[in-house]
Motif scaffolding. Structure first.
Motif, PDB file in Angstrom:
ATOM      1  N   HIS A   1       4.506   1.511  -0.250  1.00 19.23           N
ATOM      2  CA  HIS A   1       4.379   1.498   1.374  1.00 19.23           C
ATOM      3  C   HIS A   1       2.844   0.997   1.993  1.00 19.23           C
ATOM      4  O   HIS A   1       2.137   0.740   0.789  1.00 19.23           O
ATOM      5  CB  HIS A   1       4.587   2.733   2.336  1.00 19.23           C
ATOM      6  CG  HIS A   1       3.530   3.809   1.710  1.00 19.23           C
ATOM      7  ND1 HIS A   1       3.999   4.679   0.651  1.00 19.23           N
ATOM      8  CD2 HIS A   1       2.353   4.274   1.990  1.00 19.23           C
ATOM      9  CE1 HIS A   1       3.060   5.571   0.269  1.00 19.23           C
ATOM     10  NE2 HIS A   1       2.144   5.245   1.157  1.00 19.23           N
ATOM     11  N   VAL A   2       2.686   0.060   2.967  1.00 16.05           N
ATOM     12  CA  VAL A   2       1.412  -0.445   3.498  1.00 16.05           C
ATOM     13  C   VAL A   2       0.407   0.893   3.543  1.00 16.05           C
ATOM     14  O   VAL A   2       0.552   1.709   3.831  1.00 16.05           O
ATOM     15  CB  VAL A   2       1.493  -0.834   4.997  1.00 16.05           C
ATOM     16  CG1 VAL A   2       0.209  -1.602   5.336  1.00 16.05           C
ATOM     17  CG2 VAL A   2       2.693  -2.254   4.764  1.00 16.05           C
ATOM     18  N   THR A   3      -0.733   0.362   2.864  1.00 16.97           N
ATOM     19  CA  THR A   3      -1.802   1.625   2.914  1.00 16.97           C
ATOM     20  C   THR A   3      -3.079   0.728   3.578  1.00 16.97           C
ATOM     21  O   THR A   3      -3.470  -0.418   3.268  1.00 16.97           O
ATOM     22  CB  THR A   3      -2.046   1.971   1.488  1.00 16.97           C
ATOM     23  OG1 THR A   3      -2.514   0.946   0.584  1.00 16.97           O
ATOM     24  CG2 THR A   3      -1.040   2.827   1.148  1.00 16.97           C
TER      25      THR A   3
ATOM     26  N   PRO B   1       2.601  -4.390   0.050  1.00 15.73           N
ATOM     27  CA  PRO B   1       3.423  -4.631  -1.166  1.00 15.73           C
ATOM     28  C   PRO B   1       4.871  -5.296  -0.514  1.00 15.73           C
ATOM     29  O   PRO B   1       5.052  -4.911   0.460  1.00 15.73           O
ATOM     30  CB  PRO B   1       3.707  -3.190  -2.027  1.00 15.73           C
ATOM     31  CG  PRO B   1       3.408  -2.220  -0.885  1.00 15.73           C
ATOM     32  CD  PRO B   1       2.599  -2.858   0.130  1.00 15.73           C
ATOM     33  N   ASN B   2       5.641  -5.872  -1.443  1.00 14.70           N
ATOM     34  CA  ASN B   2       7.030  -6.393  -1.232  1.00 14.70           C
ATOM     35  C   ASN B   2       7.944  -5.455  -1.729  1.00 14.70           C
ATOM     36  O   ASN B   2       8.004  -5.399  -3.072  1.00 14.70           O
ATOM     37  CB  ASN B   2       6.971  -7.986  -1.690  1.00 14.70           C
ATOM     38  CG  ASN B   2       8.313  -8.597  -0.787  1.00 14.70           C
ATOM     39  OD1 ASN B   2       9.462  -7.920  -0.742  1.00 14.70           O
ATOM     40  ND2 ASN B   2       8.174  -9.765  -0.564  1.00 14.70           N
TER      41      ASN B   2
ATOM     42  N   GLU C   1       5.531  -8.995  -5.753  1.00 11.77           N
ATOM     43  CA  GLU C   1       3.920  -8.908  -5.409  1.00 11.77           C
ATOM     44  C   GLU C   1       3.385  -8.331  -4.342  1.00 11.77           C
ATOM     45  O   GLU C   1       4.277  -7.625  -3.626  1.00 11.77           O
ATOM     46  CB  GLU C   1       3.732 -10.516  -5.073  1.00 11.77           C
ATOM     47  CG  GLU C   1       3.809 -11.236  -6.227  1.00 11.77           C
ATOM     48  CD  GLU C   1       3.753 -13.042  -5.921  1.00 11.77           C
ATOM     49  OE1 GLU C   1       4.092 -13.743  -6.948  1.00 11.77           O
ATOM     50  OE2 GLU C   1       3.527 -13.309  -4.592  1.00 11.77           O
ATOM     51  N   PHE C   2       2.050  -8.139  -4.099  1.00 20.01           N
ATOM     52  CA  PHE C   2       1.501  -7.660  -2.626  1.00 20.01           C
ATOM     53  C   PHE C   2       0.330  -8.600  -2.420  1.00 20.01           C
ATOM     54  O   PHE C   2      -0.348  -9.366  -3.152  1.00 20.01           O
ATOM     55  CB  PHE C   2       0.860  -6.142  -3.413  1.00 20.01           C
ATOM     56  CG  PHE C   2      -0.281  -6.187  -3.967  1.00 20.01           C
ATOM     57  CD1 PHE C   2      -1.583  -6.160  -3.463  1.00 20.01           C
ATOM     58  CD2 PHE C   2      -0.280  -6.130  -5.351  1.00 20.01           C
ATOM     59  CE1 PHE C   2      -2.662  -5.908  -4.155  1.00 20.01           C
ATOM     60  CE2 PHE C   2      -1.288  -6.119  -6.104  1.00 20.01           C
ATOM     61  CZ  PHE C   2      -2.787  -6.042  -5.414  1.00 20.01           C
TER      62      PHE C   2
ATOM     63  N   THR D   1       7.446  -7.751   8.496  1.00 18.34           N
ATOM     64  CA  THR D   1       8.921  -8.632   8.555  1.00 18.34           C
ATOM     65  C   THR D   1       9.023  -9.681   7.345  1.00 18.34           C
ATOM     66  O   THR D   1       8.169 -10.149   6.857  1.00 18.34           O
ATOM     67  CB  THR D   1       8.552  -9.510   9.709  1.00 18.34           C
ATOM     68  OG1 THR D   1       8.439  -8.789  11.027  1.00 18.34           O
ATOM     69  CG2 THR D   1       9.765 -10.523   9.999  1.00 18.34           C
ATOM     70  N   TYR D   2      10.376  -9.575   6.988  1.00 21.12           N
ATOM     71  CA  TYR D   2      10.675 -10.342   5.727  1.00 21.12           C
ATOM     72  C   TYR D   2      11.394 -11.613   6.136  1.00 21.12           C
ATOM     73  O   TYR D   2      11.914 -11.746   7.278  1.00 21.12           O
ATOM     74  CB  TYR D   2      11.666  -9.604   4.834  1.00 21.12           C
ATOM     75  CG  TYR D   2      11.167  -8.564   4.258  1.00 21.12           C
ATOM     76  CD1 TYR D   2      10.620  -8.566   2.835  1.00 21.12           C
ATOM     77  CD2 TYR D   2      10.832  -7.001   4.798  1.00 21.12           C
ATOM     78  CE1 TYR D   2       9.970  -7.423   2.105  1.00 21.12           C
ATOM     79  CE2 TYR D   2      10.401  -6.141   3.951  1.00 21.12           C
ATOM     80  CZ  TYR D   2       9.690  -6.232   2.818  1.00 21.12           C
ATOM     81  OH  TYR D   2       9.308  -5.217   2.130  1.00 21.12           O
TER      82      TYR D   2
END
Length: 242
Positions: A32-34, A53-54, A126-127, A150-151
């Protein structure tokens, strides 16, 4: 002749099957986003990076929206250029204004949006990090940043759930920056006492060095005197007859 016993094939296969089943239950942890670092001092400035991260196997992350908390406005927020991305900054009014370093803060950054260039973005596996400089940090226990990811296929991951102290991590946790109180500087009285103690120690060391120096000088003079007397006695004694 000694014959070595071979392990039972059935038992070995059973153990392998059990191990595979157990390990198979533990899938990869959901990333998750950090925000990094995760801790800073109140009232200070710092460089922070939102790490994204994706999680998709087929789509790229093309937009990242970071919402700054309304209850913890920051006077200065600046971004670092990220190759392949553009950033827009949204602001809001601070009402009532708050005082920051002697000035009234009436406007603060409310949202940062990074958008990838066409055919760009964070690819599967990737991130990407999005650096930000912020300060002075508010006098609060923490800052919670709600993030939308958003993807390219239109799906949106909403990292907006606030953690509960002592509770389990939510399914879609928001990045949290923990803020600690700045350490108080040493008081003038304590500093003066420490300086006086250091001066006393220096004086004691100087006195000791002086005493050792005088003692050494006296010992040297005594040696010279004794040596001179011995020389004179030798000169006065008559030479031995052969």
């Amino acid at each position: 002749m000694i014959r070595l016993r071979r392990p039972a094939t059935a038992a070995a296969l059973t153990l392998a099957a059990v191990a595979t089943a157990v390990l198979g239950l533990a899938g990869p942890a959901s990333a998750h986003v950090t925000v990094n670092p995760t801790e800073a001092k109140q009232g200070g400035y710092g460089r922070f990076a939102f790490r994204v991260p994706n999680e998709s196997d087929t789509a790229s992350t093309t937009k990242v929206e970071v919402n700054l908390p309304e209850n913890a406005p920051v006077g200065s927020v600046s971004t670092m250029p990220v190759p392949g991305w553009t950033v827009t900054v949204e602001k809001r009014k601070v009402d009532p204004p708050i005082e920051v370093h002697g000035s009234q803060l009436t406007e603060a950054v409310s949202k940062l949006t990074w958008t990838a260039a066409p055919n760009g973005g964070v690819k599967p596996g990737e991130f990407q990090e999005f650096p930000v400089s912020m300060g002075p940090l508010p006098e609060t226990d923490r800052m919670v940043f709600k993030v939308l990811q958003t993807y390219s296929d239109g799906n949106v991951s909403r990292w907006i759930e606030e953690p509960t102290p002592g509770g389990e991590e939510p399914e879609n946790p928001a990045p949290v920056l923990t803020l600690t109180a700045a350490s108080a500087s040493a008081s003038p009285v304590a500093s003066a006492a420490a300086a006086t103690a250091d001066d006393d120690d220096d004086d004691a060391d100087t006195d000791a060095a002086t005493a050792f120096g005088v003692a050494g000088l006296v010992a040297g003079l005594a040696g010279l005197i004794l040596g001179g007397l011995a020389f004179l006695r030798t000169r006065r004694e008559p030479a031995a007859k052969s």
